[in-house]
Design a protein around this motif. Structure first.
Motif, short mmCIF file in Angstrom:
data_model
loop_
_atom_site.label_atom_id
_atom_site.label_comp_id
_atom_site.label_asym_id
_atom_site.label_seq_id
_atom_site.Cartn_x
_atom_site.Cartn_y
_atom_site.Cartn_z
N TRP A 60 0.97 -1.24 -0.12
CA TRP A 60 0.08 -0.19 0.10
C TRP A 60 0.88 1.31 -0.08
O TRP A 60 0.37 2.31 -0.56
CB TRP A 60 -0.92 -0.06 1.20
CG TRP A 60 -0.44 -0.02 2.53
CD1 TRP A 60 0.16 -0.93 3.25
CD2 TRP A 60 -0.29 1.39 3.31
NE1 TRP A 60 0.70 -0.44 4.45
CE2 TRP A 60 0.50 0.95 4.26
CE3 TRP A 60 -0.38 2.74 3.11
CZ2 TRP A 60 0.69 1.85 5.21
CZ3 TRP A 60 0.01 3.66 3.91
CH2 TRP A 60 0.72 3.30 5.08
N TRP A 107 1.92 1.93 -3.51
CA TRP A 107 0.86 2.42 -4.32
C TRP A 107 0.67 4.04 -3.91
O TRP A 107 0.36 4.90 -4.87
CB TRP A 107 -0.57 1.80 -3.91
CG TRP A 107 -0.66 0.55 -4.74
CD1 TRP A 107 -0.78 -0.92 -4.07
CD2 TRP A 107 -0.98 0.34 -6.24
NE1 TRP A 107 -0.88 -1.76 -5.05
CE2 TRP A 107 -1.07 -1.02 -6.43
CE3 TRP A 107 -0.92 1.04 -7.23
CZ2 TRP A 107 -1.13 -1.67 -7.40
CZ3 TRP A 107 -1.09 0.57 -8.35
CH2 TRP A 107 -1.14 -0.52 -8.52
N LEU A 108 0.83 4.42 -2.75
CA LEU A 108 0.77 5.83 -2.54
C LEU A 108 2.01 6.84 -2.64
O LEU A 108 1.90 7.67 -3.21
CB LEU A 108 0.83 5.72 -0.85
CG LEU A 108 -0.66 5.65 -0.09
CD1 LEU A 108 -0.44 5.84 1.22
CD2 LEU A 108 -1.67 6.40 -0.79
N VAL A 157 -4.50 5.36 -5.58
CA VAL A 157 -5.06 5.72 -3.89
C VAL A 157 -5.89 4.38 -3.94
O VAL A 157 -5.98 3.95 -2.68
CB VAL A 157 -5.53 6.88 -3.85
CG1 VAL A 157 -6.29 7.14 -2.46
CG2 VAL A 157 -4.48 8.01 -3.80
N ALA A 158 -6.85 4.12 -4.82
CA ALA A 158 -7.80 3.12 -4.67
C ALA A 158 -7.13 1.72 -4.28
O ALA A 158 -7.65 0.88 -3.57
CB ALA A 158 -8.89 3.13 -5.75
N ALA A 173 -4.08 1.19 -3.19
CA ALA A 173 -3.50 1.15 -1.88
C ALA A 173 -4.72 0.99 -0.76
O ALA A 173 -4.60 0.09 0.07
CB ALA A 173 -2.95 2.69 -1.44
N ALA A 174 -5.76 1.48 -0.91
CA ALA A 174 -6.95 1.19 -0.16
C ALA A 174 -7.65 -0.20 0.04
O ALA A 174 -7.51 -0.81 0.87
CB ALA A 174 -8.17 2.02 -0.58
N VAL A 175 -7.31 -0.83 -1.42
CA VAL A 175 -7.67 -2.25 -1.58
C VAL A 175 -6.79 -3.02 -0.69
O VAL A 175 -7.07 -4.03 0.06
CB VAL A 175 -7.92 -2.67 -2.97
CG1 VAL A 175 -7.70 -4.29 -2.82
CG2 VAL A 175 -8.89 -2.17 -3.70
N ARG A 176 -5.27 -2.78 -0.80
CA ARG A 176 -4.28 -3.10 -0.14
C ARG A 176 -4.59 -3.18 1.44
O ARG A 176 -4.16 -4.00 2.21
CB ARG A 176 -3.05 -3.05 -0.73
CG ARG A 176 -1.65 -3.48 0.26
CD ARG A 176 -1.74 -5.17 0.01
NE ARG A 176 -0.89 -5.78 0.94
CZ ARG A 176 -1.05 -6.65 1.67
NH1 ARG A 176 -2.02 -7.33 1.40
NH2 ARG A 176 -0.27 -7.14 2.56
N GLY A 177 -4.78 -2.22 1.87
CA GLY A 177 -5.00 -1.78 3.22
C GLY A 177 -6.24 -2.55 3.77
O GLY A 177 -6.23 -2.83 4.86
N LEU A 178 -6.95 -2.92 2.89
CA LEU A 178 -8.22 -3.79 3.61
C LEU A 178 -7.86 -5.22 3.29
O LEU A 178 -8.79 -6.06 3.58
CB LEU A 178 -9.36 -3.46 2.61
CG LEU A 178 -9.97 -1.99 2.95
CD1 LEU A 178 -11.17 -1.65 1.94
CD2 LEU A 178 -10.53 -1.62 4.29
N GLN A 222 -5.71 -5.49 -6.08
CA GLN A 222 -5.04 -4.14 -6.42
C GLN A 222 -4.90 -3.84 -7.63
O GLN A 222 -5.49 -2.55 -7.84
CB GLN A 222 -3.68 -4.24 -5.62
CG GLN A 222 -3.78 -4.46 -4.07
CD GLN A 222 -2.46 -4.57 -3.63
OE1 GLN A 222 -1.22 -3.92 -3.87
NE2 GLN A 222 -1.96 -5.65 -2.95
#
Length: 141
Positions: free
Chosen positions: A6, A9-10, A36-37, A39-44, A51
């Motif tokens: 993530w 990705w950022l 950013v989307a 990164a959010a998928v990876r964060g979840l 991703q």
């Protein structure tokens, strides 16, 4: 030191954002939002396939939807000014107008005029259409 995906990705989003500012290409901003989307998928907890899918779907959706809307708002209609604004307007004949000359009142001003068609004449009080301006003479029909 292992950096999670993530963060990458950022970093990609930041690089795309900087490139957007430098080049003024709005598509790069849309790609940055896609990153950013992702990164959010990876964060979840999403895997690499999810991703990349999020990145592609969000980026393509933004480019397909937002770009045409932005393009419509960016292109402003050209306002006619000067002589171009007088073409197509109506005028009133003040003195007989024929192919040799005459006078009309156009946009509140008195103009010299001539008829577009040879042999055609317009009498005082008639309304005519301005088809062109040649120097200080309006060509009427």
């Amino acid at each position: 030191m292992d950096i999670d995906a993530w963060v990458w990705w950022l970093v990609a989003a930041a690089v795309l954002g900087i490139a957007l500012v430098i080049t003024a290409m709005p598509e790069l901003g849309m790609l940055a939002v896609g990153a950013v989307a992702a990164a959010a998928v990876r964060g979840l907890g999403g895997g690499i396939v999810l991703q990349v899918a999020a990145f592609v779907v969000v980026s393509v959706a933004l480019i397909a939807v937002v770009r045409p809307i932005a393009a419509r708002h960016r292109s402003r209609p050209q306002l006619a000014s000067g002589v171009d604004a007088l073409r197509g307007r109506q005028a009133v004949v003040l003195e007989r107008v024929d192919s040799r000359g005459g006078r009309i009142k156009l946009a509140g001003e008195v103009w010299s005029a001539r008829a577009l068609e040879p042999g055609r004449a317009y009498e005082a009080g008639e309304e005519v259409d301005v088809v062109d301006i040649e120097g200080a003479t309006a060509v009427v029909l």
